[in-house]
Design a protein around this motif. Structure first.
Motif: not given
Lengths: 142, 225
Positions: B119-124, B131-134
């Motif tokens: 689970y992640g975010t778009t840094e660019q 960001r999250c391991a659930g």
């Protein structure tokens, strides 16, 4: 529609550089280039996508040229560099698929480089002539 | 979002070998955003497979399509005919979508084209990070919004280990920031460093993977059958 063997190399040209160079050609040089390539106008080679380059080969074109501005002279600053990265990805995919990566090539041509354009096309023709002919489409898109 | 990367092409080729009629099915949500399994990627993979098949002289029919989500039943309706006409589906969804596609079309072989990551975010554009391991029991309130479970390589809840050097983690000093350095810096900027003095109790991991496959039931939302 032309048979595969009659299909030309597709040349995706930036309208600010390579296309102007192509338009500046005249006489036998112009005839030679136009007989070998199908020019496709792009606002910037940064618009050339991997899927589009592959689709040209799928449709039976023997090769694809992407002709953009010199990297430090792109009107949209990073278009040529983006195109170069996508061409590299496309060449890697072709290699993985068992085809020659030489079927896709990028070069950088300014609007006053008409004489270079002829040479780039001739060199591409020579590279393609040295390859086994691409197999004809069997299924899916063609 | 759920992030993923495409499997190596050779692995995909080996997986689809023997099928003469293949549907490459993209997913229009998370894996589109992380540029692994959306419409464009489905098109590129299908093209590459067709070119490879043609090169080998294989008689394969490969078509592609993309639906909004492969983790919700209703979106499969638009491709039902194509799925039924195919010998196999190469799904470019995350692991959830691949499994659910397989459940919706029982008896149809559904193959994974991606490796699901995190689970992640778009840094660019082109860079995504976890960001999250659930884990199922969020502790972000205690750590200034930086998750020690996901962002510390050891998921430590009571401070950094000895492998934190110059803000980087010993697991990969070039690419992984020390999650605890991030927590410390954030708590300091928030003026909440004193909260880090508190000892965190042992975490109940049963709400995450250690509790077995998760399930959520919202009785107020369940439709009567």
């Amino acid at each position: 529609m032309a048979k595969q063997s009659e299909k030309k190399i597709v040349a995706f040209c930036c309208e600010n550089s390579a296309l102007k160079a192509a338009e500046a050609l005249d006489g036998p040089a112009a005839l030679e280039v136009l007989a070998a390539v199908e020019l496709v106008r792009l606002p910037c080679t940064g618009k050339a996508e991997t899927g589009l380059l592959l689709e040209c080969l799928e449709k039976g074109h023997p090769g694809v040229l992407v002709l953009g501005c010199p990297a430090d002279n792109c009107k949209f600053l990073v278009g040529s560099s983006r195109a170069r990265k996508r061409v590299e990805v496309t060449r890697r995919l072709l290699k993985e698929a068992g085809l020659s990566e030489e079927r896709v090539h990028m070069d950088f041509v300014s609007s006053v480089d008409a004489h270079r354009l002829g040479r780039i096309v001739r060199e591409m023709q020579e590279r393609l002539a040295a390859l086994e002919p691409a197999p004809t489409p069997i299924g899916g898109k063609s | 979002m759920i992030t993923a990367v495409q499997k190596p092409f050779a692995e995909i080729q080996a997986m689809v070998e023997g099928y003469s009629n293949l549907l490459v099915l993209g997913c229009g949500t998370c894996v589109t955003v992380c540029m692994a399994g959306g419409e464009k990627e489905a098109g590129i993979l299908a093209s590459t497979l067709r070119l490879a098949g043609r090169q080998k002289g294989l008689k394969m029919r490969i078509v592609e399509d993309t639906i909004e989500r492969q983790c919700d039943r209703e979106f499969f309706d638009t491709v039902r005919d194509k799925v039924e006409a195919a010998d196999a589906v190469l799904s470019l969804a995350c692991g959830v979508g691949v499994q659910f596609c397989s459940e919706v079309f029982a008896g149809k072989r559904v193959l994974p084209g991606l490796n699901t990551r995190f689970y992640g975010t778009t840094e660019q554009q082109g860079i995504w990070s976890e960001r999250c391991a659930g884990c199922g029991t969020c502790v972000l309130d205690r750590f200034g919004g930086v998750c020690p479970v996901a962002r510390c390589s050891k998921s430590l809840l009571n401070g950094p280990c000895g492998g934190s050097q110059n803000g980087m983690c010993e697991v990969d000093q070039e690419n992984i920031q020390c999650g605890w350095q991030l927590i410390y810096d954030r708590m300091k900027s928030l003026g909440l460093l004193h909260l880090l003095e508190e000892n965190q109790p042992i975490k109940d991991w049963r709400t995450g993977r250690d509790g077995g496959p998760g399930k959520i039931v919202r009785e107020d939302m369940v439709l009567d059958t």
